[in-house]
Design a protein around this motif. Sequence first.
Motif, PDB file in Angstrom:
ATOM      1  N   VAL A 204     -88.004  -0.924   1.461  1.00 17.78           N
ATOM      2  CA  VAL A 204     -87.079   0.161   1.778  1.00 17.78           C
ATOM      3  C   VAL A 204     -85.816  -0.001   0.928  1.00 17.78           C
ATOM      4  CG1 VAL A 204     -85.604   1.169   3.563  1.00 17.78           C
ATOM      5  CG2 VAL A 204     -87.935   0.435   4.119  1.00 17.78           C
ATOM      6  N   PRO A 205     -85.410   1.026   0.204  1.00 23.76           N
ATOM      7  CA  PRO A 205     -84.202   0.928  -0.620  1.00 23.76           C
ATOM      8  C   PRO A 205     -82.935   0.988   0.220  1.00 23.76           C
ATOM      9  CG  PRO A 205     -85.074   3.150  -0.717  1.00 23.76           C
ATOM     10  CD  PRO A 205     -86.063   2.339   0.084  1.00 23.76           C
ATOM     11  N   SER A 206     -81.821   0.806  -0.414  1.00 21.33           N
ATOM     12  CA  SER A 206     -80.526   0.906   0.251  1.00 21.33           C
ATOM     13  C   SER A 206     -80.427   2.234   0.994  1.00 21.33           C
ATOM     14  CB  SER A 206     -79.407   0.816  -0.789  1.00 21.33           C
ATOM     15  OG  SER A 206     -78.139   0.935  -0.193  1.00 21.33           O
ATOM     16  N   PHE A 207     -80.001   2.176   2.249  1.00 23.07           N
ATOM     17  CA  PHE A 207     -79.865   3.420   3.022  1.00 23.07           C
ATOM     18  C   PHE A 207     -78.408   3.696   3.368  1.00 23.07           C
ATOM     19  CE2 PHE A 207     -81.327  -0.046   5.793  1.00 23.07           C
ATOM     20  CZ  PHE A 207     -80.461  -0.025   6.883  1.00 23.07           C
ATOM     21  N   HIS A 208     -77.495   3.272   2.498  1.00 15.46           N
ATOM     22  CA  HIS A 208     -76.055   3.422   2.720  1.00 15.46           C
ATOM     23  C   HIS A 208     -75.602   4.869   2.856  1.00 15.46           C
ATOM     24  CE1 HIS A 208     -76.705   3.940  -1.573  1.00 15.46           C
ATOM     25  NE2 HIS A 208     -75.563   4.612  -1.613  1.00 15.46           N
ATOM     26  N   ASP A 209     -76.357   5.792   2.232  1.00 13.49           N
ATOM     27  CA  ASP A 209     -75.977   7.205   2.288  1.00 13.49           C
ATOM     28  C   ASP A 209     -77.013   8.047   3.012  1.00 13.49           C
ATOM     29  OD1 ASP A 209     -77.980   6.944   0.410  1.00 13.49           O
ATOM     30  OD2 ASP A 209     -77.002   8.185  -1.119  1.00 13.49           O
ATOM     31  N   HIS A 210     -77.919   7.402   3.723  1.00  8.13           N
ATOM     32  CA  HIS A 210     -78.933   8.133   4.472  1.00  8.13           C
ATOM     33  C   HIS A 210     -78.229   8.978   5.535  1.00  8.13           C
ATOM     34  CE1 HIS A 210     -82.426   9.090   6.884  1.00  8.13           C
ATOM     35  NE2 HIS A 210     -83.224   8.470   6.019  1.00  8.13           N
ATOM     36  N   PRO A 211     -78.502  10.261   5.611  1.00  5.01           N
ATOM     37  CA  PRO A 211     -77.768  11.118   6.556  1.00  5.01           C
ATOM     38  C   PRO A 211     -77.924  10.689   8.006  1.00  5.01           C
ATOM     39  CG  PRO A 211     -79.652  12.281   5.599  1.00  5.01           C
ATOM     40  CD  PRO A 211     -79.469  11.048   4.797  1.00  5.01           C
ATOM     41  N   VAL A 212     -79.073  10.151   8.369  1.00  4.10           N
ATOM     42  CA  VAL A 212     -79.248   9.694   9.748  1.00  4.10           C
ATOM     43  C   VAL A 212     -78.429   8.438   9.991  1.00  4.10           C
ATOM     44  CG1 VAL A 212     -80.899   8.935  11.495  1.00  4.10           C
ATOM     45  CG2 VAL A 212     -81.526  10.741   9.892  1.00  4.10           C
ATOM     46  N   TYR A 213     -78.384   7.545   9.014  1.00  9.45           N
ATOM     47  CA  TYR A 213     -77.589   6.312   9.152  1.00  9.45           C
ATOM     48  C   TYR A 213     -76.107   6.627   9.336  1.00  9.45           C
ATOM     49  CZ  TYR A 213     -74.792   2.419   7.344  1.00  9.45           C
ATOM     50  OH  TYR A 213     -73.818   1.464   7.159  1.00  9.45           O
ATOM     51  N   THR A 214     -75.532   7.414   8.447  1.00  7.35           N
ATOM     52  CA  THR A 214     -74.095   7.703   8.551  1.00  7.35           C
ATOM     53  C   THR A 214     -73.784   8.507   9.810  1.00  7.35           C
ATOM     54  OG1 THR A 214     -74.387   9.638   7.086  1.00  7.35           O
ATOM     55  CG2 THR A 214     -73.711   7.568   6.061  1.00  7.35           C
ATOM     56  N   ARG A 215     -74.721   9.372  10.217  1.00  2.00           N
ATOM     57  CA  ARG A 215     -74.509  10.153  11.436  1.00  2.00           C
ATOM     58  C   ARG A 215     -74.545   9.253  12.669  1.00  2.00           C
ATOM     59  NH1 ARG A 215     -78.834  14.188  11.503  1.00  2.00           N
ATOM     60  NH2 ARG A 215     -80.037  12.703  12.741  1.00  2.00           N
ATOM     61  N   GLU A 216     -75.484   8.309  12.698  1.00  2.00           N
ATOM     62  CA  GLU A 216     -75.591   7.438  13.869  1.00  2.00           C
ATOM     63  C   GLU A 216     -74.430   6.447  13.939  1.00  2.00           C
ATOM     64  OE1 GLU A 216     -77.422   8.272  16.073  1.00  2.00           O
ATOM     65  OE2 GLU A 216     -79.191   9.249  15.243  1.00  2.00           O
ATOM     66  N   ILE A 217     -73.938   5.996  12.790  1.00  2.00           N
ATOM     67  CA  ILE A 217     -72.755   5.132  12.786  1.00  2.00           C
ATOM     68  C   ILE A 217     -71.561   5.894  13.349  1.00  2.00           C
ATOM     69  CG2 ILE A 217     -71.065   3.975  11.315  1.00  2.00           C
ATOM     70  CD1 ILE A 217     -73.590   2.370  11.656  1.00  2.00           C
ATOM     71  N   ALA A 218     -71.386   7.118  12.882  1.00  2.00           N
ATOM     72  CA  ALA A 218     -70.281   7.940  13.386  1.00  2.00           C
ATOM     73  C   ALA A 218     -70.447   8.225  14.873  1.00  2.00           C
ATOM     74  CB  ALA A 218     -70.203   9.250  12.604  1.00  2.00           C
ATOM     75  N   ALA A 219     -71.674   8.475  15.302  1.00  2.00           N
ATOM     76  CA  ALA A 219     -71.925   8.758  16.713  1.00  2.00           C
ATOM     77  C   ALA A 219     -71.546   7.570  17.585  1.00  2.00           C
ATOM     78  CB  ALA A 219     -73.392   9.123  16.924  1.00  2.00           C
ATOM     79  N   GLY A 220     -71.889   6.358  17.130  1.00  2.00           N
ATOM     80  CA  GLY A 220     -71.548   5.169  17.894  1.00  2.00           C
ATOM     81  C   GLY A 220     -70.044   4.980  18.015  1.00  2.00           C
ATOM     82  N   ILE A 221     -69.329   5.240  16.935  1.00  2.00           N
ATOM     83  CA  ILE A 221     -67.865   5.119  16.950  1.00  2.00           C
ATOM     84  C   ILE A 221     -67.257   6.151  17.882  1.00  2.00           C
ATOM     85  CG2 ILE A 221     -65.778   5.369  15.539  1.00  2.00           C
ATOM     86  CD1 ILE A 221     -67.439   4.234  13.180  1.00  2.00           C
ATOM     87  N   LEU A 222     -67.769   7.378  17.827  1.00  2.00           N
ATOM     88  CA  LEU A 222     -67.249   8.433  18.696  1.00  2.00           C
ATOM     89  C   LEU A 222     -67.543   8.145  20.163  1.00  2.00           C
ATOM     90  CD1 LEU A 222     -68.174  11.536  16.525  1.00  2.00           C
ATOM     91  CD2 LEU A 222     -65.868  10.728  17.074  1.00  2.00           C
ATOM     92  N   GLU A 223     -68.699   7.555  20.443  1.00  2.00           N
ATOM     93  CA  GLU A 223     -69.024   7.191  21.822  1.00  2.00           C
ATOM     94  C   GLU A 223     -68.050   6.138  22.340  1.00  2.00           C
ATOM     95  OE1 GLU A 223     -73.052   5.967  21.559  1.00  2.00           O
ATOM     96  OE2 GLU A 223     -73.805   7.997  21.158  1.00  2.00           O
ATOM     97  N   THR A 224     -67.705   5.185  21.479  1.00  2.00           N
ATOM     98  CA  THR A 224     -66.727   4.162  21.871  1.00  2.00           C
ATOM     99  C   THR A 224     -65.352   4.792  22.078  1.00  2.00           C
ATOM    100  OG1 THR A 224     -67.915   2.427  20.652  1.00  2.00           O
ATOM    101  CG2 THR A 224     -65.598   2.022  21.165  1.00  2.00           C
ATOM    102  N   ALA A 225     -64.932   5.642  21.145  1.00  2.00           N
ATOM    103  CA  ALA A 225     -63.613   6.269  21.229  1.00  2.00           C
ATOM    104  C   ALA A 225     -63.478   7.154  22.468  1.00  2.00           C
ATOM    105  CB  ALA A 225     -63.341   7.086  19.967  1.00  2.00           C
ATOM    106  N   ALA A 226     -64.583   7.789  22.858  1.00  2.00           N
ATOM    107  CA  ALA A 226     -64.534   8.703  24.001  1.00  2.00           C
ATOM    108  C   ALA A 226     -64.269   7.965  25.308  1.00  2.00           C
ATOM    109  CB  ALA A 226     -65.851   9.479  24.095  1.00  2.00           C
ATOM    110  N   ARG A 227     -64.543   6.671  25.352  1.00  2.00           N
ATOM    111  CA  ARG A 227     -64.318   5.889  26.571  1.00  2.00           C
ATOM    112  C   ARG A 227     -62.892   5.349  26.674  1.00  2.00           C
ATOM    113  NH1 ARG A 227     -69.661   4.063  25.186  1.00  2.00           N
ATOM    114  NH2 ARG A 227     -68.814   2.222  24.132  1.00  2.00           N
ATOM    115  N   LEU A 228     -62.090   5.543  25.625  1.00  2.00           N
ATOM    116  CA  LEU A 228     -60.734   5.007  25.614  1.00  2.00           C
ATOM    117  C   LEU A 228     -59.746   5.974  26.262  1.00  2.00           C
ATOM    118  CD1 LEU A 228     -60.665   3.623  21.937  1.00  2.00           C
ATOM    119  CD2 LEU A 228     -61.248   2.388  24.041  1.00  2.00           C
ATOM    120  N   THR A 229     -58.728   5.415  26.888  1.00  2.00           N
ATOM    121  CA  THR A 229     -57.673   6.251  27.460  1.00  2.00           C
ATOM    122  C   THR A 229     -56.627   6.619  26.424  1.00  2.00           C
ATOM    123  OG1 THR A 229     -56.483   4.252  28.143  1.00  2.00           O
ATOM    124  CG2 THR A 229     -57.978   5.250  29.752  1.00  2.00           C
ATOM    125  N   GLN A 230     -56.578   5.844  25.326  1.00  2.00           N
ATOM    126  CA  GLN A 230     -55.629   6.092  24.249  1.00  2.00           C
ATOM    127  C   GLN A 230     -56.388   6.346  22.954  1.00  2.00           C
ATOM    128  OE1 GLN A 230     -52.103   6.215  24.116  1.00  2.00           O
ATOM    129  NE2 GLN A 230     -52.601   6.967  22.071  1.00  2.00           N
TER     130      GLN A 230
END
Length: 357
Positions: free
Chosen positions: A177-203
């Motif tokens: 499997v080649p580098s998947f640094h720009d794979h649309p699913v990879y970057t989308r899932e990374i962003a989704a995980g960050i947004l899920e974490t941010a959504a739980r914060l009060t600040q």
Amino acid sequence: MFVITPSNKPANHPNVAFGKTGVLMINLGTPSGTDYWSMRRYLNEFLSDKRVIEYPQAIWQPILQLMILTKRPFTAGQAYRSIWMEEADESPLAYYTRETAKGMTERFGDQLVFDYAMRYGDPAIEDRLIAMKDAGCDRILILPLYPQYSAATTGTVVDKVCDTLKKMRWQPAIRVVPSFHDHPVYTREIAAGILETAARLTQKPDRVLLSFHGVPQSYLKKGDPYHCFCQVTARLVGQELSQHGLETEISFQSRFGPEEWLQPYSADRFKEMPAEGVKHLLVASPGFVADCVETLEEIADEGREDFMEAGGETFTFSPCLNISENAFRLYGEIIKTELSGWVDVHTEQHTPVLQVV
């Protein structure tokens, strides 16, 4: 044309298994324990890799054996003990990598044979490749769990795979499997995980720091694409997060030795940001797909301490993909694409939902 299959072998045909397709998921590695000798064995294998440390061996090995490996196993062992999973008696990296392979097996059923290995430590790449071949896998997809290619990561995995193939009488067909640094699913899932974490914060975070593992500047100058791939990942994830009002920047961690590494250094940014007005920080490590000592101890522990001592108010670490549905979606898409022409695989489709901060 007559094709021999496992079900129609002639009576005098050698008793061998064949006809299966496998996926070998490979991560960096982990020590088997936190004691001095376990740490020394692991560090010796890791730091003796000529792809990782590119100094002449005649100079490097005396330094490694007589200086570094007399002290570093103690400090590294202490770091691993702070994140060690006591009940399972293993590191988080070992746990997440194994459970990822299990999870993929559950999702693909008997269509594919999944296994996992470590570049350094156990289970070894050679052992698992041989086991997969003996189990009937004559086609094997190698999935290095490094989103951004570097000679020191994906490159050395391929080296080890090829070393194993050299010893085989009947070699399986191999795809990597080649580098998947720009794979649309990879970057989308990374962003989704960050947004899920941010959504739980009060600040709401003032900044999202995307911290990647560093490499020496000399590797970039020799033509290694790793730095460029990290920048692409950071830009694509940043574009996704900006739609939700989050500002991002990139940094590099885990510097080792006196040589200049990729910059800016994460350790420096933790100390500098509060004075720049960044009081609420969220950190993610998109270069790692599973949490490990570099994310849990170096970032979530040491990084937090440095940031708070410098005047920060809140520090949040967003976990890696680990064994989340985000991770399984990503690997499923990669595997289906890379196995095209070998086997038509399928799994249940899910569309991730990004949570707005």
